[in-house]
Design a protein around this motif. Structure first.
Motif, PDB file in Angstrom:
ATOM      1  N   ALA A  80       0.569  -1.151   0.183  1.00 28.16           N
ATOM      2  CA  ALA A  80      -0.148  -0.017  -0.078  1.00 28.16           C
ATOM      3  C   ALA A  80       0.871   1.353  -0.031  1.00 28.16           C
ATOM      4  CB  ALA A  80      -0.824  -0.030   1.063  1.00 28.16           C
ATOM      5  N   VAL A  81       1.956   1.416   1.079  1.00 30.93           N
ATOM      6  CA  VAL A  81       2.855   2.418   0.910  1.00 30.93           C
ATOM      7  C   VAL A  81       3.577   2.517  -0.569  1.00 30.93           C
ATOM      8  CG1 VAL A  81       4.979   3.367   1.925  1.00 30.93           C
ATOM      9  CG2 VAL A  81       3.120   2.497   3.298  1.00 30.93           C
ATOM     10  N   TYR A  82       3.974   1.597  -1.016  1.00 31.65           N
ATOM     11  CA  TYR A  82       4.720   1.521  -2.367  1.00 31.65           C
ATOM     12  C   TYR A  82       3.840   2.006  -3.585  1.00 31.65           C
ATOM     13  CZ  TYR A  82       7.555   0.148  -6.177  1.00 31.65           C
ATOM     14  OH  TYR A  82       8.393   0.168  -7.514  1.00 31.65           O
ATOM     15  N   LEU A  83       2.347   1.594  -3.501  1.00 29.85           N
ATOM     16  CA  LEU A  83       1.613   2.187  -4.645  1.00 29.85           C
ATOM     17  C   LEU A  83       1.342   3.781  -4.322  1.00 29.85           C
ATOM     18  CD1 LEU A  83      -0.668  -0.793  -4.834  1.00 29.85           C
ATOM     19  CD2 LEU A  83       0.843   0.016  -6.530  1.00 29.85           C
ATOM     20  N   PHE A  84       1.328   3.927  -3.010  1.00 28.36           N
ATOM     21  CA  PHE A  84       1.022   5.372  -2.768  1.00 28.36           C
ATOM     22  C   PHE A  84       2.102   6.325  -3.137  1.00 28.36           C
ATOM     23  CE2 PHE A  84       2.265   9.120   0.175  1.00 28.36           C
ATOM     24  CZ  PHE A  84       0.868   9.812  -0.073  1.00 28.36           C
ATOM     25  N   MET A  85       3.346   5.897  -3.183  1.00 29.56           N
ATOM     26  CA  MET A  85       4.586   6.536  -3.341  1.00 29.56           C
ATOM     27  C   MET A  85       4.466   6.441  -5.100  1.00 29.56           C
ATOM     28  SD  MET A  85       5.890   7.788  -0.906  1.00 29.56           S
ATOM     29  CE  MET A  85       7.444   8.400  -1.350  1.00 29.56           C
ATOM     30  N   VAL A  86       4.185   5.664  -5.717  1.00 29.76           N
ATOM     31  CA  VAL A  86       4.059   5.818  -7.112  1.00 29.76           C
ATOM     32  C   VAL A  86       3.175   6.415  -7.667  1.00 29.76           C
ATOM     33  CG1 VAL A  86       3.614   4.188  -9.064  1.00 29.76           C
ATOM     34  CG2 VAL A  86       4.898   3.575  -7.256  1.00 29.76           C
ATOM     35  N   ILE A  87       2.064   6.628  -7.115  1.00 26.51           N
ATOM     36  CA  ILE A  87       0.909   7.595  -7.533  1.00 26.51           C
ATOM     37  C   ILE A  87       1.432   9.124  -7.125  1.00 26.51           C
ATOM     38  CG2 ILE A  87      -1.361   8.520  -6.867  1.00 26.51           C
ATOM     39  CD1 ILE A  87      -1.858   5.204  -6.650  1.00 26.51           C
ATOM     40  N   ALA A  88       2.047   9.299  -5.906  1.00 22.02           N
ATOM     41  CA  ALA A  88       2.246  10.568  -5.410  1.00 22.02           C
ATOM     42  C   ALA A  88       3.520  11.090  -6.289  1.00 22.02           C
ATOM     43  CB  ALA A  88       2.894  10.475  -4.080  1.00 22.02           C
ATOM     44  N   LEU A  89       4.375  10.237  -6.891  1.00 21.17           N
ATOM     45  CA  LEU A  89       5.416  10.710  -7.928  1.00 21.17           C
ATOM     46  C   LEU A  89       4.697  10.774  -9.106  1.00 21.17           C
ATOM     47  CD1 LEU A  89       8.394   8.544  -6.859  1.00 21.17           C
ATOM     48  CD2 LEU A  89       8.057  10.946  -6.716  1.00 21.17           C
ATOM     49  N   ARG A  90       3.888  10.117  -9.546  1.00 24.02           N
ATOM     50  CA  ARG A  90       3.166  10.263 -10.762  1.00 24.02           C
ATOM     51  C   ARG A  90       2.353  11.676 -10.985  1.00 24.02           C
ATOM     52  NH1 ARG A  90       2.073  11.003 -15.798  1.00 24.02           N
ATOM     53  NH2 ARG A  90       0.913   9.552 -16.794  1.00 24.02           N
ATOM     54  N   ILE A  91       1.828  12.129  -9.892  1.00 24.16           N
ATOM     55  CA  ILE A  91       0.969  13.218  -9.714  1.00 24.16           C
ATOM     56  C   ILE A  91       1.996  14.414  -9.620  1.00 24.16           C
ATOM     57  CG2 ILE A  91      -0.487  14.702  -8.028  1.00 24.16           C
ATOM     58  CD1 ILE A  91      -2.066  12.059  -7.515  1.00 24.16           C
ATOM     59  N   PHE A  92       3.049  14.574  -8.772  1.00 22.95           N
ATOM     60  CA  PHE A  92       3.830  15.726  -8.660  1.00 22.95           C
ATOM     61  C   PHE A  92       4.758  15.834  -9.686  1.00 22.95           C
ATOM     62  CE2 PHE A  92       2.252  15.143  -4.322  1.00 22.95           C
ATOM     63  CZ  PHE A  92       1.924  16.310  -4.049  1.00 22.95           C
ATOM     64  N   GLY A  93       4.821  14.931 -10.607  1.00 25.81           N
ATOM     65  CA  GLY A  93       5.588  15.050 -11.996  1.00 25.81           C
ATOM     66  C   GLY A  93       6.936  14.740 -11.972  1.00 25.81           C
ATOM     67  N   LYS A  94       7.558  14.539 -13.095  1.00 30.59           N
ATOM     68  CA  LYS A  94       8.896  14.059 -13.406  1.00 30.59           C
ATOM     69  C   LYS A  94       9.839  15.024 -13.194  1.00 30.59           C
ATOM     70  CE  LYS A  94       8.007  14.866 -18.285  1.00 30.59           C
ATOM     71  NZ  LYS A  94       8.014  13.968 -19.470  1.00 30.59           N
ATOM     72  N   LYS A  95       9.596  16.324 -13.057  1.00 31.04           N
ATOM     73  CA  LYS A  95      10.629  17.443 -12.704  1.00 31.04           C
ATOM     74  C   LYS A  95      11.158  17.109 -11.515  1.00 31.04           C
ATOM     75  CE  LYS A  95       9.100  21.440 -12.978  1.00 31.04           C
ATOM     76  NZ  LYS A  95       8.791  22.888 -12.855  1.00 31.04           N
ATOM     77  N   GLU A  96      10.304  16.430 -10.590  1.00 32.05           N
ATOM     78  CA  GLU A  96      10.754  16.118  -9.041  1.00 32.05           C
ATOM     79  C   GLU A  96      11.805  15.074  -9.050  1.00 32.05           C
ATOM     80  OE1 GLU A  96      10.126  18.399  -7.052  1.00 32.05           O
ATOM     81  OE2 GLU A  96       8.777  19.345  -8.448  1.00 32.05           O
ATOM     82  N   LEU A  97      12.201  14.181 -10.078  1.00 38.80           N
ATOM     83  CA  LEU A  97      12.915  12.898 -10.247  1.00 38.80           C
ATOM     84  C   LEU A  97      14.441  13.249 -10.469  1.00 38.80           C
ATOM     85  CD1 LEU A  97      10.535  10.434 -11.718  1.00 38.80           C
ATOM     86  CD2 LEU A  97      11.171  10.845  -9.196  1.00 38.80           C
ATOM     87  N   SER A  98      14.521  14.622 -10.984  1.00 41.66           N
ATOM     88  CA  SER A  98      15.973  14.911 -11.446  1.00 41.66           C
ATOM     89  C   SER A  98      16.984  15.135 -10.366  1.00 41.66           C
ATOM     90  CB  SER A  98      15.552  16.126 -12.451  1.00 41.66           C
ATOM     91  OG  SER A  98      16.985  16.644 -12.870  1.00 41.66           O
TER      92      SER A  98
END
Length: 171
Positions: free
Chosen positions: A13-31
């Motif tokens: 459940a936590v893993y899925l939440f984190m995947v969804i949160a990163l998808r919502i907040f966008g790829k700019k945050e992954l750089s």
């Protein structure tokens, strides 16, 4: 319920939440990460730790949670590789920011990148002006790739995180 099954379900459940949160907040945050991003990651990991293991603070409980995260991540990546639909759901697509010297202001607005930020990235790639850029892409990992030049195309790679600013998107 079995305490280890509880850890498995909580960890997923936590893993899925984190995947969804990163998808919502966008790829700019992954750089590339700045200090605030590192602090955020540390605080998130601390805040979700108890959500995964509950009251079980044993070594076995922690190892089960870690094993579940590694396994679920492996399964997710396999599913993304095998299914384009699933991959598109989980992962964003690259966006063209500049094509043949023409800036796509709608793409910049969608990504909340100001013209000044784009100009800075272009200069960091060794290009003086956006009109010299054949192709600039926001990649799926949050980095901007720049291809410049006329006959001898030159591609430069530069890891750069774009920060949200209050700057204008128009030139």
């Amino acid at each position: 319920m079995n305490p280890y099954l509880d850890i498995v379900l909580r960890s997923i459940a936590v893993y899925l939440f984190m995947v969804i949160a990163l998808r919502i907040f966008g790829k700019k945050e992954l750089s590339q990460l700045n200090t605030a991003d590192v602090i955020l990651i540390l605080l998130i990991s601390n805040s979700v730790q108890n959500a995964m293991v509950g009251s079980n603070s044993s070594l076995a409980g922690g190892l089960v949670a870690a094993l579940v995260l590694f396994t679920f991540n492996y399964i997710l990546k396999k599913a993304m590789y095998k299914s384009k639909t699933f991959n598109d759901l989980v992962q964003d697509t690259p966006l063209i920011l500049i094509h043949d010297g023409k800036v796509d202001f709608k793409a910049l607005a969608k990504l909340e990148i100001s013209s000044d930020e784009l100009d800075e990235v272009i200069r960091e790639h060794g290009v003086e002006n956006y009109k010299e850029v054949k192709l600039a892409m926001m990649e799926i990992d949050g980095n901007i790739s720049i291809i410049s030049g006329d006959k001898n195309l030159k591609q430069t790679h530069h890891k750069r995180k774009i920060h949200k600013t209050l700057g204008s998107v128009n030139k």
